[in-house]
Scaffold this active site. Sequence first.
Site, PDB file in Angstrom:
ATOM      1  N   GLN A   1      -4.801  -1.616   9.510  1.00 29.92           N
ATOM      2  CA  GLN A   1      -4.655  -3.044   8.877  1.00 29.92           C
ATOM      3  C   GLN A   1      -5.366  -3.983   9.751  1.00 29.92           C
ATOM      4  O   GLN A   1      -4.928  -4.104  10.892  1.00 29.92           O
ATOM      5  CB  GLN A   1      -3.132  -3.249   8.676  1.00 29.92           C
ATOM      6  CG  GLN A   1      -3.021  -4.540   7.884  1.00 29.92           C
ATOM      7  CD  GLN A   1      -3.361  -4.693   6.497  1.00 29.92           C
ATOM      8  OE1 GLN A   1      -3.285  -3.846   5.934  1.00 29.92           O
ATOM      9  NE2 GLN A   1      -4.119  -5.722   6.104  1.00 29.92           N
TER      10      GLN A   1
ATOM     11  N   ASP B   1     -11.053   3.564   3.957  1.00 28.85           N
ATOM     12  CA  ASP B   1     -11.456   1.832   3.934  1.00 28.85           C
ATOM     13  C   ASP B   1     -12.840   1.733   3.820  1.00 28.85           C
ATOM     14  O   ASP B   1     -13.143   0.559   3.609  1.00 28.85           O
ATOM     15  CB  ASP B   1     -10.647   1.083   5.139  1.00 28.85           C
ATOM     16  CG  ASP B   1      -9.925   0.034   4.549  1.00 28.85           C
ATOM     17  OD1 ASP B   1      -9.808  -0.201   3.387  1.00 28.85           O
ATOM     18  OD2 ASP B   1      -9.630  -0.950   5.492  1.00 28.85           O
TER      19      ASP B   1
ATOM     20  N   LYS C   1       0.845  -1.255   0.082  1.00 33.86           N
ATOM     21  CA  LYS C   1       0.050  -0.025  -0.247  1.00 33.86           C
ATOM     22  C   LYS C   1       0.697   1.225  -0.018  1.00 33.86           C
ATOM     23  O   LYS C   1       0.633   2.121  -0.797  1.00 33.86           O
ATOM     24  CB  LYS C   1      -1.092  -0.023   1.248  1.00 33.86           C
ATOM     25  CG  LYS C   1      -2.009  -0.938   1.030  1.00 33.86           C
ATOM     26  CD  LYS C   1      -2.847  -1.277   2.373  1.00 33.86           C
ATOM     27  CE  LYS C   1      -3.815  -2.496   1.924  1.00 33.86           C
ATOM     28  NZ  LYS C   1      -4.566  -3.119   3.262  1.00 33.86           N
TER      29      LYS C   1
END
Lengths: 300, 300
Positions: free
Chosen positions: B98, B121, B54
């Site tokens: 994460q 997200d 990422k």
Amino acid sequence: MSAKILSGTDLSAEIRSEVATGVVEMQEKHGVTPGLAVILVGGDPASAVYVNNKQRACEQAGLFSDSAQLPDTATEDEILAAVHAFNEDPRVHGILVQLPLPGGIEQHRIIESIDPDKDVDGIHPYNLGKLMQGRPDFPPCTPAGIVELLVRNGHDPEGANVVICGRSDIVGKPLAALLMQRGRGGNATVTVCHTRTRDLADVTREADILVAAIGRPEAITADMVRDAAVVIDVGINRVDDPSARRGYRLKGDVDYEAVSQKALAITPVPGGVGPMTIAMLLVNTLTAARIRIHGRHHSG
Amino acid sequence: MSAKILSGTDLSAEIRSEVATGVVEMQEKHGVTPGLAVILVGGDPASAVYVNNKQRACEQAGLFSDSAQLPDTATEDEILAAVHAFNEDPRVHGILVQLPLPGGIEQHRIIESIDPDKDVDGIHPYNLGKLMQGRPDFPPCTPAGIVELLVRNGHDPEGANVVICGRSDIVGKPLAALLMQRGRGGNATVTVCHTRTRDLADVTREADILVAAIGRPEAITADMVRDAAVVIDVGINRVDDPSARRGYRLKGDVDYEAVSQKALAITPVPGGVGPMTIAMLLVNTLTAARIRIHGRHHSG
């Protein structure tokens, strides 16, 4: 064969009596009376009837009830001020803004101003998101009422093919979210249909449980229903009828006469889903009061 | 017939290059560089690889990138403090935590501490709720990537029967919400299946577009797929393979060899949905920066 009638009138009376018992217990143990506040903007007669019904149901179940009635000409800021006052009012555990709001009002802005802990209608995006995650505090009232109608009448959606016709924010989409979760009232294989569905009858005929939330009278005909399906009719449509006292009759989204010859069970209109919506509003208000007293870990 | 391969590697490169162009424009017009911060807790090697990928993708597209790496032993309060620091950091427009977090950490509490305006997200309940209402700022990255793979390859889901196998909070449920909305990439008739679905093959065989997000290698076999279906494989499973350099191979949730003989189009694993997820994270970060500059009305 004639279908069993799933009476929302009867079941909602049962649930409202459970709420009344919960209210008395809460008063005895904690000295708290759960309270619901309703905000009505404008003079739409149908909305006024709904609001009256909700307030009467509150009083019958022993809840505190308050309301704010604003004129058609109310500004967004005035509506926000009414929401804010109830957000701050400790007697009020639940707030319901009667929808739809008059044109020109940004509905999302009003809804998002409701304290999510008082959003007993379950329509704040935060609460819809928790619903999607399978951990709602306040499942939206109509979908929650449908789940109770199914489960308490022995038609557990677990493992069933459920087809929902309609994708509104207050019925179709949150009902799909409820039914696909793990746990009680969930574990269904859920399909959502809508105006862009290619062959609607092809899909509805696969349904063990068929939910009509379309908003068009008798849109679901007998040929669209599988033998022995359970049929839930969310529609409340006014159809002109000069022979009726008020000049109209209420019709659901399902052709009741024909479908009830084929289905295993069916909800009538009126007296089906409608009364369940109000009962679940009371349940959510009691839940809101419980959460304020005990916090979330004891609210189950 | 052999299926057309839907390459996420190629399409994600295209999208990342669009993002890079958008970043340069934003720098020129507004002097702003969009920034993404990633929080990694613990030393799980797979998570570390994802985080590295990422960050590298950010740098390649010209975004500012930052990270906080916390040990396995980090407390909930320490993780909350890391989120808070990025919430307050004006260089950071997007925050990604994460997942999964180490056991004992209340994941929902961490997610809900992210500023919803930085939740690129799309997993904060507030953003999931806006997704359900059909007005997401940040559609979750994997579902958004799947929609792009379909639409940009000429397989518009409008009117199609889409069957999603899997009901996770980050793939199955938000993908269903995206595909059933009105508008671009929506208007599909969506069915969500899961472990409690009675006859899975019966349902999957009805799919014009079949999405496998099950987490079990080759769970979808050729007999479960309709001729000329479009098949999207979200699975990334490690399967032991002593002949492979690392001792394992990556396998999807679909029996690729057999299904690709039958399908019209199919995503490979790796190189399908995976790279799309990262590309959409960059898109959402650029959107977050646009919203901060222009407000929501100009963010479309």
